[in-house]
Write a protein that holds these residues in place. Structure first.
Motif, PDB file in Angstrom:
ATOM      1  N   GLY A   1      18.917 -38.547 151.601  1.00  0.00           N
ATOM      2  CA  GLY A   1      18.085 -39.614 151.067  1.00  0.00           C
ATOM      3  C   GLY A   1      17.941 -39.634 149.565  1.00  0.00           C
ATOM      4  N   GLU A   2      18.967 -39.192 148.845  1.00  0.00           N
ATOM      5  CA  GLU A   2      18.885 -39.187 147.386  1.00  0.00           C
ATOM      6  C   GLU A   2      19.017 -40.625 146.864  1.00  0.00           C
ATOM      7  OE1 GLU A   2      21.352 -36.398 145.351  1.00  0.00           O
ATOM      8  OE2 GLU A   2      21.062 -34.832 146.867  1.00  0.00           O
ATOM      9  N   PRO A   3      17.991 -41.128 146.190  1.00  0.00           N
ATOM     10  CA  PRO A   3      18.005 -42.521 145.708  1.00  0.00           C
ATOM     11  C   PRO A   3      19.218 -42.857 144.840  1.00  0.00           C
ATOM     12  CG  PRO A   3      15.799 -41.607 145.530  1.00  0.00           C
ATOM     13  CD  PRO A   3      16.699 -40.466 145.907  1.00  0.00           C
ATOM     14  N   ALA A   4      19.694 -41.898 144.054  1.00  0.00           N
ATOM     15  CA  ALA A   4      20.839 -42.157 143.180  1.00  0.00           C
ATOM     16  C   ALA A   4      22.079 -42.533 143.982  1.00  0.00           C
ATOM     17  CB  ALA A   4      21.129 -40.929 142.318  1.00  0.00           C
ATOM     18  N   TYR A   5      22.132 -42.099 145.245  1.00  0.00           N
ATOM     19  CA  TYR A   5      23.288 -42.417 146.090  1.00  0.00           C
ATOM     20  C   TYR A   5      22.971 -43.543 147.070  1.00  0.00           C
ATOM     21  CZ  TYR A   5      25.967 -38.642 144.157  1.00  0.00           C
ATOM     22  OH  TYR A   5      26.686 -37.861 143.280  1.00  0.00           O
ATOM     23  N   LEU A   6      21.727 -43.658 147.474  1.00  0.00           N
ATOM     24  CA  LEU A   6      21.359 -44.720 148.401  1.00  0.00           C
ATOM     25  C   LEU A   6      21.306 -46.074 147.706  1.00  0.00           C
ATOM     26  CD1 LEU A   6      18.508 -42.930 150.374  1.00  0.00           C
ATOM     27  CD2 LEU A   6      20.831 -43.358 151.143  1.00  0.00           C
ATOM     28  N   ALA A   7      20.896 -46.080 146.453  1.00  0.00           N
ATOM     29  CA  ALA A   7      20.726 -47.351 145.757  1.00  0.00           C
ATOM     30  C   ALA A   7      21.482 -47.422 144.431  1.00  0.00           C
ATOM     31  CB  ALA A   7      19.240 -47.607 145.511  1.00  0.00           C
ATOM     32  N   GLY A   8      22.028 -46.303 143.990  1.00  0.00           N
ATOM     33  CA  GLY A   8      22.624 -46.293 142.659  1.00  0.00           C
ATOM     34  C   GLY A   8      24.136 -46.235 142.610  1.00  0.00           C
TER      35      GLY A   8
ATOM     36  N   TYR B  29      23.702 -47.625 159.233  1.00  0.00           N
ATOM     37  CA  TYR B  29      22.468 -47.925 159.961  1.00  0.00           C
ATOM     38  C   TYR B  29      22.167 -46.831 160.981  1.00  0.00           C
ATOM     39  CZ  TYR B  29      18.884 -50.242 162.686  1.00  0.00           C
ATOM     40  OH  TYR B  29      17.687 -50.526 163.322  1.00  0.00           O
ATOM     41  N   TYR B  30      23.189 -46.448 161.754  1.00  0.00           N
ATOM     42  CA  TYR B  30      22.949 -45.453 162.797  1.00  0.00           C
ATOM     43  C   TYR B  30      22.570 -44.096 162.202  1.00  0.00           C
ATOM     44  CZ  TYR B  30      23.449 -42.288 166.683  1.00  0.00           C
ATOM     45  OH  TYR B  30      23.183 -41.307 167.614  1.00  0.00           O
ATOM     46  N   GLN B  31      23.177 -43.735 161.075  1.00  0.00           N
ATOM     47  CA  GLN B  31      22.820 -42.464 160.443  1.00  0.00           C
ATOM     48  C   GLN B  31      21.360 -42.480 160.009  1.00  0.00           C
ATOM     49  OE1 GLN B  31      22.098 -41.420 156.996  1.00  0.00           O
ATOM     50  NE2 GLN B  31      21.844 -39.377 157.892  1.00  0.00           N
ATOM     51  N   TRP B  32      20.919 -43.595 159.435  1.00  0.00           N
ATOM     52  CA  TRP B  32      19.510 -43.728 159.046  1.00  0.00           C
ATOM     53  C   TRP B  32      18.613 -43.676 160.274  1.00  0.00           C
ATOM     54  CZ3 TRP B  32      16.407 -47.838 160.739  1.00  0.00           C
ATOM     55  CH2 TRP B  32      15.098 -47.815 160.244  1.00  0.00           C
TER      56      TRP B  32
ATOM     57  N   GLN C  20      23.680 -49.317 153.460  1.00  0.00           N
ATOM     58  CA  GLN C  20      24.638 -50.043 154.299  1.00  0.00           C
ATOM     59  C   GLN C  20      25.666 -50.776 153.437  1.00  0.00           C
ATOM     60  OE1 GLN C  20      21.422 -51.983 156.843  1.00  0.00           O
ATOM     61  NE2 GLN C  20      23.084 -51.781 158.327  1.00  0.00           N
ATOM     62  N   ALA C  21      25.185 -51.412 152.373  1.00  0.00           N
ATOM     63  CA  ALA C  21      26.095 -52.155 151.495  1.00  0.00           C
ATOM     64  C   ALA C  21      27.091 -51.214 150.823  1.00  0.00           C
ATOM     65  CB  ALA C  21      25.292 -52.916 150.438  1.00  0.00           C
ATOM     66  N   ALA C  22      26.599 -50.065 150.373  1.00  0.00           N
ATOM     67  CA  ALA C  22      27.473 -49.118 149.678  1.00  0.00           C
ATOM     68  C   ALA C  22      28.538 -48.553 150.616  1.00  0.00           C
ATOM     69  CB  ALA C  22      26.645 -47.989 149.075  1.00  0.00           C
ATOM     70  N   LEU C  23      28.134 -48.167 151.833  1.00  0.00           N
ATOM     71  CA  LEU C  23      29.102 -47.547 152.741  1.00  0.00           C
ATOM     72  C   LEU C  23      30.073 -48.569 153.316  1.00  0.00           C
ATOM     73  CD1 LEU C  23      29.873 -44.776 153.714  1.00  0.00           C
ATOM     74  CD2 LEU C  23      28.411 -45.101 155.724  1.00  0.00           C
TER      75      LEU C  23
ATOM     76  N   ILE D 266      13.285 -48.672 152.881  1.00  0.00           N
ATOM     77  CA  ILE D 266      13.526 -49.543 151.735  1.00  0.00           C
ATOM     78  C   ILE D 266      14.921 -49.346 151.146  1.00  0.00           C
ATOM     79  CG2 ILE D 266      11.098 -49.777 151.098  1.00  0.00           C
ATOM     80  CD1 ILE D 266      11.570 -47.667 148.925  1.00  0.00           C
ATOM     81  N   TYR D 267      15.523 -48.184 151.407  1.00  0.00           N
ATOM     82  CA  TYR D 267      16.860 -47.897 150.882  1.00  0.00           C
ATOM     83  C   TYR D 267      17.972 -48.266 151.858  1.00  0.00           C
ATOM     84  CZ  TYR D 267      14.469 -45.083 147.322  1.00  0.00           C
ATOM     85  OH  TYR D 267      13.662 -44.662 146.306  1.00  0.00           O
ATOM     86  N   LEU D 268      17.611 -48.639 153.081  1.00  0.00           N
ATOM     87  CA  LEU D 268      18.611 -48.827 154.132  1.00  0.00           C
ATOM     88  C   LEU D 268      19.645 -49.889 153.797  1.00  0.00           C
ATOM     89  CD1 LEU D 268      19.815 -48.348 156.924  1.00  0.00           C
ATOM     90  CD2 LEU D 268      18.037 -49.863 157.878  1.00  0.00           C
ATOM     91  N   SER D 269      19.213 -51.063 153.379  1.00  0.00           N
ATOM     92  CA  SER D 269      20.175 -52.141 153.114  1.00  0.00           C
ATOM     93  C   SER D 269      21.135 -51.769 151.985  1.00  0.00           C
ATOM     94  CB  SER D 269      19.442 -53.446 152.775  1.00  0.00           C
ATOM     95  OG  SER D 269      18.647 -53.296 151.614  1.00  0.00           O
TER      96      SER D 269
END
Length: 213
Positions: free
Chosen positions: A52-59, A100-103, A15-18, A9-12
């Motif tokens: 997988g820290e949500p604050a960095y994956l989505a925040g 994507y590949y890291q995930w 990807q957008a952040a990186l 659920i955090y992948l997109s």
């Protein structure tokens, strides 16, 4: 079954952040791609994304990621104001694909960029940026596996200038078991948590670093 780095659920968001971060660093802050990647992989940001820290994956936005990387590693930040960009650059694709590949693989960013240089990713862009992500993943995975043909245990042990006998003595894990793990005659992924803990403690790495992807 592949164990991914974090929940899909955090992948997109990751990807957008990186993708935005690498595009911003290279095309707005004028930092050479190879240089930014070197800073990124030693920063806490890369490790927090890997964990997988949500604050960095989505925040975190791409700009925030770049600013934190620069502040941690160089004591400065990039530009403070967002700059609207509508061009989908090579660097934009690299960030998107690498995230994507890291995930997908669960590997660390430093390992990915150690096996595939930023220049290599730039070359891959021209043939793969319009292809399905699975094609890029297969090629990247083959490159990484070829680069790390030695087991993680052997590679980390040798980096620490530790012999098999020394590792066995200090960890309490049998010498024959260590030899079999390194020769792939015994699957370290099926080793007990206690065995992995003892080896990692001596080698100064995490238990996950010894697992074969």
């Amino acid at each position: 079954m592949t164990i991914h780095a974090y929940q899909e659920i955090y992948l997109s968001n990751a990807q957008a952040a990186l993708r935005d971060a690498i595009d911003y660093a290279v095309n707005i802050c004028n930092i050479p791609g190879e240089d930014f990647i070197k800073l990124f992989v030693v920063s806490s940001v890369s490790k927090r994304i890997e964990n997988g820290e949500p604050a960095y994956l989505a925040g975190k936005s791409g700009i925030e990621i770049v600013n934190q990387v620069l502040e941690e590693t160089m004591g400065r930040t990039g530009m403070t104001e967002a700059v609207a960009r509508y061009e989908r650059s090579c660097e934009y694709w690299i960030g998107w694909a690498v995230a994507y590949y890291q995930w997908y693989s669960g590997r660390r960013f430093r390992e990915i960029f150690q096996a595939i240089s930023f220049e290599d990713f730039q070359k891959m862009y021209y043939t793969l940026h319009e292809a399905d992500i699975s094609k890029f993943t297969d090629i990247a995975d083959a490159r990484v596996r070829e680069y790390f043909s030695e087991t993680n245990l052997k590679r980390i042990r040798m980096l620490g200038s530790c012999t098999q006998a020394e590792l066995a003595k200090r960890s309490g894990v049998g010498l024959r078991s260590i030899q079999m793990y390194e020769q792939r005659n015994k699957n370290i992924n099926k080793a007990s948590a206690e065995t992995l803990y003892r080896l990692s403690k001596v080698l100064g790495c995490t238990m996950e670093d010894l697992i074969e992807k």
